[in-house]
Design a protein around this motif. Structure first.
Motif, PDB file in Angstrom:
ATOM      1  N   ILE A  52     -10.607  -4.515   3.199  1.00  0.00           N
ATOM      2  CA  ILE A  52     -11.129  -3.849   2.007  1.00  0.00           C
ATOM      3  C   ILE A  52     -12.498  -4.438   1.694  1.00  0.00           C
ATOM      4  O   ILE A  52     -12.622  -5.636   1.441  1.00  0.00           O
ATOM      5  N   ALA A  53     -13.522  -3.603   1.735  1.00  0.00           N
ATOM      6  CA  ALA A  53     -14.880  -4.075   1.485  1.00  0.00           C
ATOM      7  C   ALA A  53     -15.119  -4.287   0.001  1.00  0.00           C
ATOM      8  O   ALA A  53     -14.494  -3.659  -0.858  1.00  0.00           O
ATOM      9  N   ALA A  54     -16.023  -5.178  -0.324  1.00  0.00           N
ATOM     10  CA  ALA A  54     -16.393  -5.436  -1.716  1.00  0.00           C
ATOM     11  C   ALA A  54     -16.845  -4.148  -2.387  1.00  0.00           C
ATOM     12  O   ALA A  54     -17.578  -3.356  -1.807  1.00  0.00           O
ATOM     13  N   GLY A  55     -16.381  -3.948  -3.623  1.00  0.00           N
ATOM     14  CA  GLY A  55     -16.779  -2.774  -4.375  1.00  0.00           C
ATOM     15  C   GLY A  55     -16.024  -1.518  -4.022  1.00  0.00           C
ATOM     16  O   GLY A  55     -16.272  -0.472  -4.625  1.00  0.00           O
ATOM     17  N   GLN A  56     -15.095  -1.598  -3.066  1.00  0.00           N
ATOM     18  CA  GLN A  56     -14.362  -0.410  -2.624  1.00  0.00           C
ATOM     19  C   GLN A  56     -13.098  -0.230  -3.459  1.00  0.00           C
ATOM     20  O   GLN A  56     -12.234  -1.096  -3.494  1.00  0.00           O
ATOM     21  N   ARG A  57     -12.993   0.895  -4.136  1.00  0.00           N
ATOM     22  CA  ARG A  57     -11.808   1.169  -4.941  1.00  0.00           C
ATOM     23  C   ARG A  57     -10.626   1.448  -4.019  1.00  0.00           C
ATOM     24  O   ARG A  57     -10.743   2.191  -3.044  1.00  0.00           O
ATOM     25  N   HIS A  58      -9.487   0.870  -4.312  1.00  0.00           N
ATOM     26  CA  HIS A  58      -8.302   1.073  -3.492  1.00  0.00           C
ATOM     27  C   HIS A  58      -7.065   1.204  -4.377  1.00  0.00           C
ATOM     28  O   HIS A  58      -6.937   0.543  -5.402  1.00  0.00           O
ATOM     29  N   VAL A  59      -6.181   2.082  -3.955  1.00  0.00           N
ATOM     30  CA  VAL A  59      -4.952   2.378  -4.684  1.00  0.00           C
ATOM     31  C   VAL A  59      -3.786   2.045  -3.771  1.00  0.00           C
ATOM     32  O   VAL A  59      -3.816   2.366  -2.574  1.00  0.00           O
ATOM     33  N   PHE A  60      -2.759   1.405  -4.292  1.00  0.00           N
ATOM     34  CA  PHE A  60      -1.668   0.966  -3.429  1.00  0.00           C
ATOM     35  C   PHE A  60      -0.321   1.095  -4.124  1.00  0.00           C
ATOM     36  O   PHE A  60      -0.236   1.213  -5.360  1.00  0.00           O
ATOM     37  N   HIS A  61       0.724   1.068  -3.323  1.00  0.00           N
ATOM     38  CA  HIS A  61       2.089   1.087  -3.852  1.00  0.00           C
ATOM     39  C   HIS A  61       2.976   0.257  -2.933  1.00  0.00           C
ATOM     40  O   HIS A  61       2.932   0.400  -1.713  1.00  0.00           O
ATOM     41  N   ALA A  62       3.786  -0.612  -3.529  1.00  0.00           N
ATOM     42  CA  ALA A  62       4.758  -1.421  -2.782  1.00  0.00           C
ATOM     43  C   ALA A  62       5.963  -1.664  -3.672  1.00  0.00           C
ATOM     44  O   ALA A  62       5.856  -1.645  -4.904  1.00  0.00           O
ATOM     45  N   GLU A  63       7.103  -1.890  -3.055  1.00  0.00           N
ATOM     46  CA  GLU A  63       8.311  -2.198  -3.809  1.00  0.00           C
ATOM     47  C   GLU A  63       8.234  -3.635  -4.357  1.00  0.00           C
ATOM     48  O   GLU A  63       7.559  -4.494  -3.785  1.00  0.00           O
ATOM     49  N   PRO A  64       8.921  -3.911  -5.467  1.00  0.00           N
ATOM     50  CA  PRO A  64       8.820  -5.234  -6.107  1.00  0.00           C
ATOM     51  C   PRO A  64       9.168  -6.403  -5.184  1.00  0.00           C
ATOM     52  O   PRO A  64       8.602  -7.486  -5.322  1.00  0.00           O
ATOM     53  N   GLY A  65      10.106  -6.220  -4.265  1.00  0.00           N
ATOM     54  CA  GLY A  65      10.496  -7.325  -3.397  1.00  0.00           C
ATOM     55  C   GLY A  65       9.585  -7.549  -2.213  1.00  0.00           C
ATOM     56  O   GLY A  65       9.711  -8.557  -1.506  1.00  0.00           O
ATOM     57  N   ASP A  66       8.652  -6.622  -1.966  1.00  0.00           N
ATOM     58  CA  ASP A  66       7.745  -6.752  -0.826  1.00  0.00           C
ATOM     59  C   ASP A  66       6.664  -7.782  -1.123  1.00  0.00           C
ATOM     60  O   ASP A  66       6.212  -7.908  -2.263  1.00  0.00           O
TER      61      ASP A  66
END
Length: 246
Positions: free
Chosen positions: A49-63
């Protein structure tokens, strides 16, 4: 440079930060979108992930995931990328797992690894990642990385293409050829992108006045930043800040 093991909440998260980041699997899977590119961090894949790059993510709580914040060195010459995990990096990940108590369920969202261990481990990781043929960075990538490192260190200055080329260890013609082949753009255009990315990162993560952010990101004044961001990104600094705080 810091290394940590992190968990994320069930709800999708949206981040933007002013430094490059490497995200690797520890236990579980993360769906992540970097800019307009979607992919996964799982047993066989990591993300840059480059600096300034907006990123959206999803993971389960135990991950959990191994996250390397490159806050003292710029290494990602791309806008963000996903990469397969070869054996050299898999061994490094296995070493981190072996040091952790996998039988325990850590409740902390952010568990930093000791700096004495983290820095040499991260150095080996970067060497393995950027030295492999399967890496997103080709033989010209190191020169491009040097160019980006110089540009990021001089965002507020009026640096020339000749200065960028010298920092990369290349002639101007070769630098232009590499940037055109990699990005379809010129070094000056990428410098402008970095300045806008940095400005937006500051808008979203600080309460600094827009006029001050304009100067810090290499724009003459607030009006210049507003014009550039509106023309290139279709949004003004004030609106970008309002969206981030919503």
């Amino acid at each position: 440079m810091t290394v940590s093991i992190r968990r994320y909440e069930r709800l999708p998260g949206q981040h933007i930060h002013s430094f490059d980041q490497i995200v690797l699997p520890f236990a579980g899977t993360m769906d992540i979108e970097i800019g307009s590119r979607g992919g996964k961090v799982d047993a066989g894949h990591g993300a840059l992930i480059a600096a300034g790059q907006r990123h959206v993510f999803h993971a389960e709580p135990g991950d959990r995931f191994i996250v390397v914040d490159m806050d003292d060195i710029a290494i990602v010459p791309e806008r963000g990328a996903f990469f397969p995990i070869p054996s050299a990096i898999a061994h490094l990940l296995g070493y981190v797992r072996a040091r952790q108590d996998n039988s325990a369920q850590h409740s902390d969202l952010h568990v930093p690894l000791p700096d004495m261990f983290a820095r040499p481990w991260a150095t080996l990781l970067v060497d393995a990642l950027f030295g492999l043929e399967t890496s997103p960075v080709d033989s010209g990538g190191r020169a491009i990385a040097r160019a980006f490192k110089f540009m990021r260190a001089n965002l507020e200055k009026r640096c020339t293409t000749a200065e960028i080329a010298a920092a990369a260890g290349l002639g101007e013609r070769r630098l232009h050829a590499l940037f055109h082949a990699r990005f379809g753009s010129t070094p000056r255009e990428e410098l402008m992108r970095l300045r806008l990315d940095f400005a937006r990162a500051l808008l979203c993560s600080t309460s600094l006045p827009i006029a001050e952010i304009a100067v810090m990101s290499g724009h003459a004044d607030q009006s210049a930043l507003t014009r550039r961001m509106r023309d290139v990104r279709g949004i003004t600094p004030a609106v970008a800040r309002r969206i981030a705080s919503a």
